[in-house]
Scaffold this active site. Structure first.
Site, short mmCIF file in Angstrom:
data_model
loop_
_atom_site.label_atom_id
_atom_site.label_comp_id
_atom_site.label_asym_id
_atom_site.label_seq_id
_atom_site.Cartn_x
_atom_site.Cartn_y
_atom_site.Cartn_z
CG ASN A 157 -2.14 -0.95 0.96
OD1 ASN A 157 -2.25 -1.54 -0.12
ND2 ASN A 157 -2.98 -1.11 1.95
NE ARG B 249 -5.79 -7.34 -5.45
CZ ARG B 249 -6.54 -6.87 -4.46
NH1 ARG B 249 -7.53 -7.56 -3.99
NH2 ARG B 249 -6.30 -5.68 -3.94
#
Ligand code: UD1
Length: 427
Positions: free
Chosen positions: A23, A396
């Site tokens: 992130n 992912r």
């Protein structure tokens, strides 16, 4: 579609090296298109979302080289400003290219991210903020188009702190004319990491990591080098796995300061925690204790650790209540955990878990990135075999999870299976 097969029951022991934060890497890579000149980003995790972001940058025309954990981007060759549906549907964070494209290239067309497994996840705050900065926004044929000759600084209040929204607006405002004040900004370490990279490249940003971020726009940003911070959610996931399997696990190359809420809850659950600046060790108690958890924006307990914590509570003594306040329907793992014998129910935005002394392995279906992680750690602690299907969600966001778990003594393997449709999940 691959599946992960776990033979549960082994106590995890040993050390595991934490990768760079997905992130952080995603907004940092998106921000490369804001500047002129080469960006060298290191400690980039090898995960599918990063590959998707690199594909997007290449579609725009940027030159992207990826070697080992280092990504080198040259944005000067950009000739397109359109992020197509095919990529955006696999990764919601594609929206992070909207702000940089319109700020630097005057125009952006980004497919509107659709619904996903953890709730409706609108992008209204991204769009309202960009409109305040003077972008002309339209929505047609499933695409958002934003246009502006040069953005202008503004005061922007976000109704709710949004991580990628704050990042998008901070990137856009860096090249706007005049001063932007973002109020009720997100304070996540990944937002701070992005700001640090922008500042190295000439941006003028103050107050990042607090509710109010002030950005003094500059005419241009240069290239620059940056090392992505460690992934606090990956670290928290391995600590939870250690605690849940009765193990003794040390996560290394992490930042314990980013993990405080998670460590506090693991301590409350009876685990012994030793922490230094760059490593954390968890030692499981003979039996975990129930504890209540409420997810909140940083520095609160992260929603991205909620599924793992719910899994952990399935084996704790007593009744725990886990309240999700960030995403509306992030409980898809609950029914799957029930299939493993958990005593668990959803009541509105809360999960009530009464711990059992054991779980039993079962075939289960992953619904999003962090739900997959919760099911994997439940499988590690369960008796017998657990098969986690739809593990593309896991790929992912977790780098080499099976290898890392095997390094801790888990019995885990990946098996090939039939194909399935990919949809963007949370996390
Ligand atoms: C980011 C993280 C994700 C994490 C989440 C919350 C990335 C790539 N993803 O997602 O892993 O779970 O933060 O910590 O960093 N909202 C609106 N309107 C908007 C934007 C958000 O109402 O325009 C709401 C959302 O529905 C949600 C809340 O704000 O209820 C927080 O979401 P947000 O912080 O935006 O999540 P993401 O940035 O998408």
């Amino acid at each position: 579609m691959d599946r992960i097969v776990i033979t549960g029951g082994n106590r995890l022991r040993g050390q595991v090296r934490i990768s760079g934060a997905k992130n952080s890497a995603l907004p940092i890579l998106a921000s490369t298109i804001l500047g002129d000149g080469e960006c060298v980003v290191t400690n980039v995790p090898h995960v599918v979302d990063v590959v998707t972001m690199e594909k997007l940058l290449r579609i725009f025309g940027a030159t992207v080289r990826h070697e080992d954990h280092c990504v080198v981007v040259r944005p000067e060759t950009i000739h397109s400003t359109e992020a197509p549906y095919d990529l955006v549907k696999t990764m919601r964070a594609s929206i992070l290219t909207l702000g940089p494209l319109v700020a630097r290239w005057g125009r952006a067309t980004v497919s509107l991210p659709g619904g996903c497994a953890i709730g409706s996840r609108p992008v209204n705050l991204h769009l309202a903020g960009l409109a305040k900065l003077g972008a002309e926004i339209s929505l047609e044929h499933g695409y958002i188009t934003a246009k502006a000759k040069r953005l202008k600084g503004a005061r922007i209040y976000c109704d709710t702190p949004t991580v990628t929204g704050t990042e998008n607006l901070m990137m856009a405002a860096s090249l706007a004319e005049g001063t932007t004040v973002l109020e009720n900004a997100a304070k996540e370490p990944e937002v701070v990491d992005l700001a640090n990279f922008l500042i190295k490249r000439g941006a003028r940003i103050e107050g990042v990591g607090t509710d109010i971020v002030t950005i003094e726009g500059v005419p241009a940003l240069r290239g620059g080098d940056h090392e992505v911070i460690p992934d606090r959610i990956e670290a928290g996931t391995y600590l939870a796995a250690g605690a849940m399997t009765g193990g003794d696990v040390t996560v290394t190359h992490c930042r314990s300061v980013d993990l405080e809420a998670v460590l506090m809850k693991l301590r409350e659950a009876g685990a012994e925690i030793q922490a230094e600046k760059e490593w954390v060790r968890v030692m499981a108690p003979p039996r975990l204790k129930a504890t209540n958890v409420r997810t909140l924006p940083y520095p609160g307990f992260p929603t991205d650790m909620q599924a793992q914590m719910v899994a952990l509570m399935c084996l704790a003594e007593g009744t725990s209540v886990v309240t999700e306040t960030v995403f509306e329907s992030r409980f898809m793992h609950v029914e799957e955990l029930r299939r493993m014998g958990a005593d668990i129910r959803v009541e509105g935005n809360r999960v009530v878990v009464t711990g059992r002394s054991s779980l039993t392995g079962a075939p289960v279906m992953a619904s999003d990135l962090r739900a997959s992680a919760g099911l994997i750690i439940a499988g590690l602690a369960a008796k017998g075999i657990t098969e986690v299907h739809r593990v593309y969600h896991l790929d992912r966001g977790y780098e080499q999870m099976e290898e890392k778990l095997r390094g801790l003594g888990a019995q885990v393997e990946r098996r090939k299976g039939s194909a399935a449709t990919t949809v963007a999940g949370g996390g």
